[in-house]
Design an enzyme around this catalytic site. Sequence first.
Site, mmCIF file in Angstrom:
data_model
loop_
_atom_site.group_PDB
_atom_site.id
_atom_site.type_symbol
_atom_site.label_atom_id
_atom_site.label_comp_id
_atom_site.label_asym_id
_atom_site.label_seq_id
_atom_site.Cartn_x
_atom_site.Cartn_y
_atom_site.Cartn_z
ATOM 1 N N CYS A 111 -26.775 86.611 19.976
ATOM 2 C CA CYS A 111 -26.278 85.412 19.296
ATOM 3 C C CYS A 111 -26.548 85.481 17.797
ATOM 4 O O CYS A 111 -25.714 85.091 16.987
ATOM 5 C CB CYS A 111 -26.927 84.159 19.889
ATOM 6 S SG CYS A 111 -26.666 83.974 21.663
ATOM 7 N N SER A 112 -27.715 85.973 17.419
ATOM 8 C CA SER A 112 -28.109 86.021 16.011
ATOM 9 C C SER A 112 -27.498 87.194 15.247
ATOM 10 O O SER A 112 -27.233 87.080 14.052
ATOM 11 C CB SER A 112 -29.633 86.104 15.889
ATOM 12 O OG SER A 112 -30.217 84.887 16.282
#
Length: 188
Positions: free
Chosen positions: A79-80
Site C-alpha cells: 500500500c505504501s
Amino acid sequence: MNVTINAGRAATGIIRQHLNLNIKRYLQFSSVKMVKIGDSIPNIDLFEDSPTNKVNIAQLSSGKKVIIFAVPGAFTPGCSKTHLPGYINKSEELKSQGVDEIICVSVNDPFVMSAWGKEHKTSGKIRMLADPSAALAKALDLSVDIAPLGGVRSKRYSMVIEDGKITSLQVEPDGTGLSCSLAEAIKL
C-alpha cells in the site's frame, strides 16, 4: 438387529437433514452480495483526521464523480510503496478528466490514516478516510479476514462513483493483490 440398524439409519438421515437445513439457512440469511456496477454507495460514515470528523460517503459522492480505492492497511508495504503513490502521482491527471475527489479508505483509525497521508504528502490530492470498524468494507461485501493485520480488513479495490452510483469497480481477485486496483487501471 435389523430394527437397530434401521433406527440408526433413520437417526443419521434426520441429522443430515437438520444439518443441511441449517447450512442452507446460514448461507441464505448471512451472505451479503458483493457490490456491483449500478449499485448506490451505502450511507456510511467514515472519519477524517479524528474520530469527531465524520464524512458520510453517500453524501460526499452526491452530485460528484469520486474515485474510492481501498487498502487492507495503512503503512503496509504494498500500500505504501505502490498503491497510494500511484494515485498521488496520477491525481492531477484524474482530476483533469472530471474526477472531483480521490479517496483512500482503510480499516484503520483516523489518526493512523492522517499520519499516513502526511507522510506521503496527500494533501490536496487524496482524502485519507478511516473505516475503523470495517463498516464500509462489510456493507460492500469487500471485507477479508487477515489475521496478521489485526483481523477484518478491506480487500483492495477501486471504484468510480458518479452521483452516488458505482460506475466502475475493480476488485483484486485474491482480495489483497495489486493487479487491477492500481491508479493505472482505473476505468473512468
